[in-house]
Enzyme design. Sequence first.
Site, PDB file in Angstrom:
ATOM      1  CG  HIS A  14     -15.786 -44.445  12.226  1.00 44.59           C
ATOM      2  ND1 HIS A  14     -15.211 -45.069  13.307  1.00 44.59           N
ATOM      3  CD2 HIS A  14     -16.615 -43.493  12.740  1.00 44.59           C
ATOM      4  CE1 HIS A  14     -15.661 -44.512  14.429  1.00 44.59           C
ATOM      5  NE2 HIS A  14     -16.505 -43.561  14.104  1.00 44.59           N
ATOM      6  CE  LYS A  22     -13.120 -41.476  12.777  1.00 44.30           C
ATOM      7  NZ  LYS A  22     -13.227 -39.999  12.942  1.00 44.30           N
TER       8      LYS A  22
END
Length: 253
Positions: free
Chosen positions: A146, A150
């Site tokens: 990600h 994040k």
Amino acid sequence: MKEVKVFVSGCTGRMGKKVVDLVDQHPGWKVVGGFGLGEHQYDFPVFDVGNFLAVNQIKKANIVIDFSNAVVSEFVYHSLASKYCIPMVCATTKLSKELIRDMQTQKRVPVFQAYNMAQDVYAFSKAVCSLAASLSNCDIDVFEVHHTGKKDAPSGTAENLAVAINEALGDTHIIIDNPPFDNPRGTNEIHVHSARAGKYPGTHKVMLTASDYCIELEHTAFSPMIFAEGAITAAEFLLEQKPGYYNMDSLCK
């Protein structure tokens, strides 16, 4: 056309902003308030979590869509949605087991809960579980990548994939998050690996490795908008449901 008033928890966050954009484009829908942080340019009131003034605003809403964090979600669920019987779509990850259990057993309000709102990810999970159950003696690895912003790792989707695979195998495996490499791999283990790089909206890969072959299945999101769109679809579904707990199995059956 019936007007639908939406309260967006996490409206100034990465996903919350996209939900607000989609609600603005939805005929007959409007955002009437939200929880958020810092400066904002919205034409609806944005509150700090716990601000008692938010109660008056959320009581105007027909539904709550939550993309926040575990602490905020628990407050929204117990103190607002459940208390005032307002349907809630909860897309936040890392919820406590106690909160999930309460959502699953309560009969006060319609609640839709999923760590990943994309129906294609749901289909990917079903395919992975079916394949894993048809094989034997495989090392199983779940990989997720990600964007650098994040904060949680592994992702809720990766954890759900590992849990779903284990359930498909009869709960025979141990799930290990980001395992160290200084110990030999044991049998009946599912390893979950995380990486944070660039602006990845989200990639999840499952690798099933035996002595003579390796099978890899991968899902990549090209835009985070699929998760916001999924939350809107879940909200549309939830508005037609009786009090109780709903998830992707309910929506996609």
